[in-house]
Design a protein around this motif. Structure first.
Motif, PDB file in Angstrom:
ATOM      1  N   ARG A 230      49.951  33.681  39.155  1.00  0.00           N
ATOM      2  CA  ARG A 230      48.560  34.150  39.197  1.00  0.00           C
ATOM      3  C   ARG A 230      47.708  33.289  40.129  1.00  0.00           C
ATOM      4  O   ARG A 230      46.860  33.801  40.865  1.00  0.00           O
ATOM      5  CB  ARG A 230      47.957  34.192  37.793  1.00  0.00           C
ATOM      6  N   LEU A 231      47.948  31.966  40.103  1.00  0.00           N
ATOM      7  CA  LEU A 231      47.210  31.088  41.017  1.00  0.00           C
ATOM      8  C   LEU A 231      47.517  31.441  42.470  1.00  0.00           C
ATOM      9  O   LEU A 231      46.612  31.540  43.297  1.00  0.00           O
ATOM     10  CB  LEU A 231      47.541  29.618  40.740  1.00  0.00           C
ATOM     11  N   TYR A 232      48.803  31.629  42.791  1.00  0.00           N
ATOM     12  CA  TYR A 232      49.160  32.013  44.160  1.00  0.00           C
ATOM     13  C   TYR A 232      48.470  33.317  44.536  1.00  0.00           C
ATOM     14  O   TYR A 232      47.948  33.454  45.638  1.00  0.00           O
ATOM     15  CB  TYR A 232      50.671  32.169  44.316  1.00  0.00           C
ATOM     16  N   MET A 233      48.478  34.283  43.639  1.00  0.00           N
ATOM     17  CA  MET A 233      47.872  35.575  43.919  1.00  0.00           C
ATOM     18  C   MET A 233      46.380  35.414  44.231  1.00  0.00           C
ATOM     19  O   MET A 233      45.877  35.952  45.230  1.00  0.00           O
ATOM     20  CB  MET A 233      48.064  36.524  42.744  1.00  0.00           C
ATOM     21  N   VAL A 234      45.683  34.647  43.423  1.00  0.00           N
ATOM     22  CA  VAL A 234      44.245  34.441  43.633  1.00  0.00           C
ATOM     23  C   VAL A 234      43.987  33.659  44.920  1.00  0.00           C
ATOM     24  O   VAL A 234      43.182  34.067  45.764  1.00  0.00           O
ATOM     25  CB  VAL A 234      43.606  33.709  42.420  1.00  0.00           C
ATOM     26  N   LEU A 235      44.682  32.550  45.088  1.00  0.00           N
ATOM     27  CA  LEU A 235      44.416  31.661  46.225  1.00  0.00           C
ATOM     28  C   LEU A 235      44.783  32.289  47.564  1.00  0.00           C
ATOM     29  O   LEU A 235      44.129  32.024  48.579  1.00  0.00           O
ATOM     30  CB  LEU A 235      45.184  30.347  46.052  1.00  0.00           C
ATOM     31  N   ARG A 236      45.788  33.114  47.599  1.00  0.00           N
ATOM     32  CA  ARG A 236      46.227  33.733  48.859  1.00  0.00           C
ATOM     33  C   ARG A 236      45.406  34.960  49.227  1.00  0.00           C
ATOM     34  O   ARG A 236      45.497  35.440  50.351  1.00  0.00           O
ATOM     35  CB  ARG A 236      47.708  34.113  48.775  1.00  0.00           C
ATOM     36  N   ASN A 237      44.627  35.468  48.307  1.00  0.00           N
ATOM     37  CA  ASN A 237      43.888  36.703  48.563  1.00  0.00           C
ATOM     38  C   ASN A 237      42.377  36.507  48.633  1.00  0.00           C
ATOM     39  O   ASN A 237      41.630  37.472  48.459  1.00  0.00           O
ATOM     40  CB  ASN A 237      44.249  37.752  47.492  1.00  0.00           C
TER      41      ASN A 237
END
Length: 77
Positions: free
Chosen positions: A69-76
């Motif tokens: 979820r962190l990757y999803m938020v930070l990359r978008n």
């Protein structure tokens, strides 16, 4: 994770990140640096704070979900 009614500031999120940084994947560090260089909505700040909260104490499965979820938020952003 339980829902929290508190709004977390940019500084709150940064402090939480610093406390959890040793437990996060190394390749997430530049994503957080970019994150902290910008302004974000209250919803995003709250979500990132709660994904980081007690990250180090989360089970392996929970940690995996939070990391995704962190990757999803930070990359978008």
């Amino acid at each position: 994770m339980s829902e929290c009614k508190l709004d977390h500031t940019h500084e709150d999120v940064q402090k939480k990140y610093e406390s959890q940084k040793p437990f996060l994947p190394e390749d997430m560090v530049p994503l957080f640096e970019a994150f902290f260089a910008k302004e974000h909505t209250q919803d995003i700040l709250n979500e990132v704070f709660h994904l980081l909260k007690k990250y180090d104490l989360a089970s392996k499965e929970e940690k995996g979900e939070r990391t995704s979820r962190l990757y999803m938020v930070l990359r978008n952003l």
